[in-house]
Design an enzyme around this catalytic site. Structure first.
Site, PDB file in Angstrom:
ATOM      1  CE  LYS A   1      65.527  40.351  13.490  1.00 44.95           C
ATOM      2  NZ  LYS A   1      66.057  39.463  14.559  1.00 44.95           N
TER       3      LYS A   1
ATOM      4  CE1 TYR B   1      57.403  24.805  16.250  1.00 40.75           C
ATOM      5  CE2 TYR B   1      57.708  25.279  18.567  1.00 40.75           C
ATOM      6  CZ  TYR B   1      56.999  25.446  17.402  1.00 40.75           C
ATOM      7  OH  TYR B   1      55.907  26.256  17.392  1.00 40.75           O
TER       8      TYR B   1
ATOM      9  N   GLY C   1      60.375  38.905  13.702  1.00 42.61           N
ATOM     10  CA  GLY C   1      61.450  39.872  13.890  1.00 42.61           C
ATOM     11  C   GLY C   1      61.309  41.122  13.041  1.00 42.61           C
TER      12      GLY C   1
ATOM     13  CG  LEU D   1      56.080  44.144  13.766  1.00 38.82           C
ATOM     14  CD1 LEU D   1      55.005  43.428  14.568  1.00 38.82           C
ATOM     15  CD2 LEU D   1      55.586  45.518  13.291  1.00 38.82           C
ATOM     16  CB  THR D   2      63.059  44.250  15.788  1.00 44.16           C
ATOM     17  OG1 THR D   2      63.669  43.687  14.608  1.00 44.16           O
ATOM     18  CG2 THR D   2      62.464  43.135  16.641  1.00 44.16           C
TER      19      THR D   2
ATOM     20  CB  SER E   1      54.749  35.314  14.575  1.00 50.54           C
ATOM     21  OG  SER E   1      55.375  34.116  14.202  1.00 50.54           O
TER      22      SER E   1
END
Length: 347
Positions: free
Chosen positions: A246, A53, A241, A243-244, A236
């Site tokens: 956006k 990371y 993201g 499922l938000t 995840s």
């Protein structure tokens, strides 16, 4: 905050785990520290990271910054003992990490020592194999996955080598427990059987992707998790993201993951549009935040040890952590089941 025991280790972890893979690219060191402060203040005692990371995007220049930021936070706050810390050894494919070679004994030892230095600690609570040498059906690999070319003898020898080395590091006090990531039911069971036969550390957890759009864990791995007491660490939970909502109708909010890893690891494609809309509509019908619906669903699963959330803003982090207080009604759960039946694996 609810806490669960990690496998058979006796280590207690919060059902919400703080994910870190944006720290060093999308998030600065100061922002990472702010996230850790908030998480701990709100009952989160579990952080997950990796030597690879940050991943948004991955690069040789930023690799290791995430662990470094956690280390400076420990140094600043003195809260190392307040946190169950998980990290991972990277598999093959990144030339700037041990020349991209497969995970082996020397690589594990080198990776652990390097992570300990970055993290400014003398022990890691949970050390995980990031992905298997033989390959994986995760990372959108399910559609072309074919195990028929795998070498069984070589795979079992590699698992033995990893377990022997991890056992050595447990004895040395450098790690407390071991886990897998992006593994299959067969692979997980082999680790368990070999460890028990040789008196080596037993797998405590499996960190695999799990969300409303990707639920392969519900089947064989759920059975292994139940019978062998190996909990899922779900990564995840918002499908990067998606499922938000956006990214609906082609949306690409500035600074979002969809503008960096443009297809969000293969998830962002037309087949996800209809099920995401259905989940968004379900949330709206019941007065729920879409992100909280998705995270709260993972917390209902009997095999869930902890759900790993990730945020780039404090507003997102607060929303995600607050999912722990959301109870999904029977009607909501029936709605989720109906949508899943229509769209079992759209990503």
């Amino acid at each position: 905050m609810k806490y669960n025991t990690l496998g058979r280790t006796g280590i207690s972890v919060s059902e919400i785990c703080l994910g870190t893979m944006t720290w060093g690219t999308q998030n600065t060191e100061a922002q990472a520290h702010e996230q850790m402060d908030y998480a701990v203040e709100n009952g989160v005692n579990f952080f997950d990271t990796a030597e690879l990371y940050p991943t948004t995007p991955v690069s040789a220049e930023t690799q290791g910054l995430t662990e470094d930021y956690i280390g400076t936070w420990f140094q600043k706050t003195g809260k190392r003992k307040d946190v169950v810390l998980a990290t991972k050894v990277a598999g093959s494919g990144r030339p700037y990490i041990r020349n991209g070679r497969d995970i082996d004994a020397d690589g594990i030892r080198e990776a652990v020592d390097t992570s300990l230095k970055r993290l400014r600690t003398d022990y890691i609570d949970l050390y995980q194999v990031h992905w298997p040498n033989r390959g994986t059906y995760h990372f959108r690999g399910a559609w072309g996955f074919d195990a028929s070319g795998q070498d069984t003898v070589r795979t079992l020898a590699e698992i033995n080598e990893k377990l022997d080395t991890l056992g050595e590091l447990v004895k040395a006090g450098k790690i407390r427990a071991i886990g897998l990531s992006n593994e299959s039911a067969w692979g997980t069971q082999k680790y368990i059987d070999l460890a028990e036969a040789k008196g080596l550390p037993r797998v405590a957890s499996i960190q695999n992707e799990y969300n409303l759009l990707y639920r392969s864990f519900d089947l064989d791995l759920a059975e292994v998790a139940h019978h062998e007491n190996v909990g899922l660490l779900a990564y995840s939970p918002l499908a990067g993201g998606i499922l938000t909502g956006k990214y609906q109708n082609g949306g690409r909010p500035a600074g979002s993951r969809g503008t960096i890893n443009t297809d969000i690891g293969g998830r962002l494609q037309p087949l996800q549009e209809a099920p995401v809309k259905a989940y968004l509509d379900l949330a709206a019908q019941h007065g729920l935040d879409a992100a909280q619906l998705a995270i709260a669903f993972t917390l209902t699963r009997p095999f869930m040890a902890s759900c790993i959330i990730g945020a780039t803003t404090m507003e997102q982090l607060k929303t995600d952590v607050a999912a722990k207080d959301v109870t999904l009604s029977d009607d909501v759960l029936k709605g989720i089941a109906a949508i899943h039946r229509l769209y079992p694996m759209p990503i």
